[in-house]
Design a protein around this motif. Structure first.
Motif, PDB file in Angstrom:
ATOM      1  N   GLU A   1       0.846  -1.184   0.000  1.00 16.56           N
ATOM      2  CA  GLU A   1       0.000   0.000   0.000  1.00 16.56           C
ATOM      3  C   GLU A   1       0.877   1.227   0.000  1.00 16.56           C
ATOM      4  OE1 GLU A   1      -3.994  -1.530   2.337  1.00 16.56           O
ATOM      5  OE2 GLU A   1      -3.170   0.445   2.698  1.00 16.56           O
ATOM      6  N   GLU A   2       0.594   2.134  -0.919  1.00 17.33           N
ATOM      7  CA  GLU A   2       1.383   3.358  -0.989  1.00 17.33           C
ATOM      8  C   GLU A   2       0.706   4.471  -0.205  1.00 17.33           C
ATOM      9  OE1 GLU A   2       0.820   1.387  -3.463  1.00 17.33           O
ATOM     10  OE2 GLU A   2       2.502   1.241  -4.832  1.00 17.33           O
ATOM     11  N   ASP A   3       1.537   5.373   0.236  1.00 17.40           N
ATOM     12  CA  ASP A   3       1.055   6.509   1.019  1.00 17.40           C
ATOM     13  C   ASP A   3       1.923   7.709   0.672  1.00 17.40           C
ATOM     14  OD1 ASP A   3       1.791   7.760   4.172  1.00 17.40           O
ATOM     15  OD2 ASP A   3      -0.202   7.949   3.258  1.00 17.40           O
ATOM     16  N   PRO A   4       1.374   8.875   0.350  1.00 13.35           N
ATOM     17  CA  PRO A   4      -0.070   9.136   0.298  1.00 13.35           C
ATOM     18  C   PRO A   4      -0.703   8.594  -0.977  1.00 13.35           C
ATOM     19  CG  PRO A   4       1.126  11.067  -0.395  1.00 13.35           C
ATOM     20  CD  PRO A   4       2.171  10.047  -0.001  1.00 13.35           C
ATOM     21  N   GLN A   5      -2.002   8.636  -1.064  1.00 11.47           N
ATOM     22  CA  GLN A   5      -2.676   8.220  -2.287  1.00 11.47           C
ATOM     23  C   GLN A   5      -2.480   9.252  -3.388  1.00 11.47           C
ATOM     24  OE1 GLN A   5      -6.772   7.488  -1.095  1.00 11.47           O
ATOM     25  NE2 GLN A   5      -6.346   5.306  -0.931  1.00 11.47           N
ATOM     26  N   ALA A   6      -2.383  10.521  -2.989  1.00 10.84           N
ATOM     27  CA  ALA A   6      -2.176  11.590  -3.965  1.00 10.84           C
ATOM     28  C   ALA A   6      -1.260  12.638  -3.367  1.00 10.84           C
ATOM     29  CB  ALA A   6      -3.513  12.213  -4.367  1.00 10.84           C
ATOM     30  N   LEU A   7      -0.456  13.264  -4.227  1.00 11.86           N
ATOM     31  CA  LEU A   7       0.538  14.233  -3.780  1.00 11.86           C
ATOM     32  C   LEU A   7       0.685  15.304  -4.854  1.00 11.86           C
ATOM     33  CD1 LEU A   7       2.821  14.948  -1.745  1.00 11.86           C
ATOM     34  CD2 LEU A   7       4.297  13.396  -3.039  1.00 11.86           C
ATOM     35  N   SER A   8       0.611  16.556  -4.438  1.00 10.53           N
ATOM     36  CA  SER A   8       0.751  17.659  -5.381  1.00 10.53           C
ATOM     37  C   SER A   8       1.853  18.584  -4.896  1.00 10.53           C
ATOM     38  CB  SER A   8      -0.578  18.429  -5.476  1.00 10.53           C
ATOM     39  OG  SER A   8      -0.483  19.444  -6.447  1.00 10.53           O
TER      40      SER A   8
ATOM     41  N   LEU B   1       1.085  11.358  -8.322  1.00  2.00           N
ATOM     42  CA  LEU B   1       1.901  12.555  -8.123  1.00  2.00           C
ATOM     43  C   LEU B   1       1.595  13.587  -9.209  1.00  2.00           C
ATOM     44  CD1 LEU B   1       4.301  14.110  -6.835  1.00  2.00           C
ATOM     45  CD2 LEU B   1       5.790  12.908  -8.460  1.00  2.00           C
ATOM     46  N   GLN B   2       1.329  14.818  -8.765  1.00  2.47           N
ATOM     47  CA  GLN B   2       1.170  15.923  -9.702  1.00  2.47           C
ATOM     48  C   GLN B   2       2.250  16.944  -9.414  1.00  2.47           C
ATOM     49  OE1 GLN B   2      -2.282  18.449  -9.230  1.00  2.47           O
ATOM     50  NE2 GLN B   2      -2.289  19.011 -11.373  1.00  2.47           N
ATOM     51  N   VAL B   3       3.030  17.275 -10.422  1.00  3.74           N
ATOM     52  CA  VAL B   3       4.065  18.293 -10.294  1.00  3.74           C
ATOM     53  C   VAL B   3       3.612  19.514 -11.077  1.00  3.74           C
ATOM     54  CG1 VAL B   3       6.476  18.893 -10.625  1.00  3.74           C
ATOM     55  CG2 VAL B   3       5.843  16.522 -10.098  1.00  3.74           C
ATOM     56  N   ILE B   4       3.421  20.614 -10.357  1.00  2.00           N
ATOM     57  CA  ILE B   4       2.878  21.827 -10.955  1.00  2.00           C
ATOM     58  C   ILE B   4       4.016  22.708 -11.466  1.00  2.00           C
ATOM     59  CG2 ILE B   4       1.444  23.860 -10.527  1.00  2.00           C
ATOM     60  CD1 ILE B   4       0.224  22.176  -8.178  1.00  2.00           C
ATOM     61  N   PRO B   5       3.977  23.073 -12.748  1.00  2.00           N
ATOM     62  CA  PRO B   5       5.077  23.885 -13.310  1.00  2.00           C
ATOM     63  C   PRO B   5       5.136  25.278 -12.688  1.00  2.00           C
ATOM     64  CG  PRO B   5       3.700  22.942 -15.051  1.00  2.00           C
ATOM     65  CD  PRO B   5       2.986  22.703 -13.751  1.00  2.00           C
TER      66      PRO B   5
END
Lengths: 111, 112
Positions: free
Chosen positions: A5-12, A107-111
């Protein structure tokens, strides 16, 4: 039930920041791998760490493994927009005979 | 340089129909596996093979059959499709000499 199980489920995060994802698993393993999946595509292998290793590096990736805690972490340094993807850990008990995957971190990487 | 090739890329089936998802690799890998990916569930192992003539069940084998008559091919058969089998299916291969799985691009299956 799934092994990892990965943590976190979502990361920005913002471009240039570091991203850390964690994976916990339930039973003893032989190898732990990390994969990346861009939206709608197949998975791409990033790095493999064996149960007798504690840390491994590949370019901007750093993976650690703590078998006593049954956990691993993936660190992506100096993130780029192109790192936006889902990341999965995968474990096996010997070779590649039966590799099971976790649920992933988006994972979302915001420019 | 094909790697792992999956066909078809998209398929729509009616409930009760059968079909075979094809998977072929040209890397002489001994290990091959089939996974399904559903939203929020990650990848779940359906069946896997450690060599020609040898297959075994994964986490979610019910409703699926596999065979491995050659090193290159590992087809996945849906015996009687059900809406619960709507998913994206991935085939992957590896060997003791490689450092991880090589994945195909997937088959998106919808059962109506």
């Amino acid at each position: 039930s799934q092994q990892g199980e990965e943590d976190p489920q979502a990361l920005s995060i913002q471009e240039g920041e570091n991203a850390t994802m964690n994976c916990s698993y339930k039973t003893s393993i032989n190898n732990l791998q990390w994969y990346r999946q861009n939206s709608g595509r197949g998975l791409v292998h990033l790095i493999l760490i064996r149960s007798n290793e504690r840390e491994k590096h590949s370019g901007r990736l750093r993976v650690t493994l703590d078998t006593s805690k049954k956990s691993s972490s993936l660190l992506i340094t100096a993130s780029r927009a192109a790192d936006t993807a889902s990341y999965f850990c995968a474990t096996d008990k010997g070779g590649y005979q039966k590799v099971t995957f976790g649920t992933g971190t988006k994972l979302q990487v915001i420019p | 340089n094909a790697g792992v090739t999956q066909t078809p890329k998209f398929q729509v089936l009616k409930t009760g129909q059968s079909m075979t998802l094809q998977c072929a690799q040209d890397m002489n890998h001994e290990y091959m596996s089939w996974y399904r990916q559903d939203p929020g569930m990650g990848l779940r192992l359906i069946h896997y093979s450690v060599g020609a003539g040898i297959t075994d069940q994964g986490e979610v084998p019910n409703g699926y059959n596999v065979s491995r008559s050659t090193t290159e091919d590992f087809p996945l058969r849906l015996l009687s499709a059900a809406p619960s089998q709507t998913s994206v299916y991935f085939c992957a291969s590896s060997s003791d000499k490689s450092d991880g799985y090589t994945f195909g691009s997937g088959t998106r299956l919808t059962v109506v």
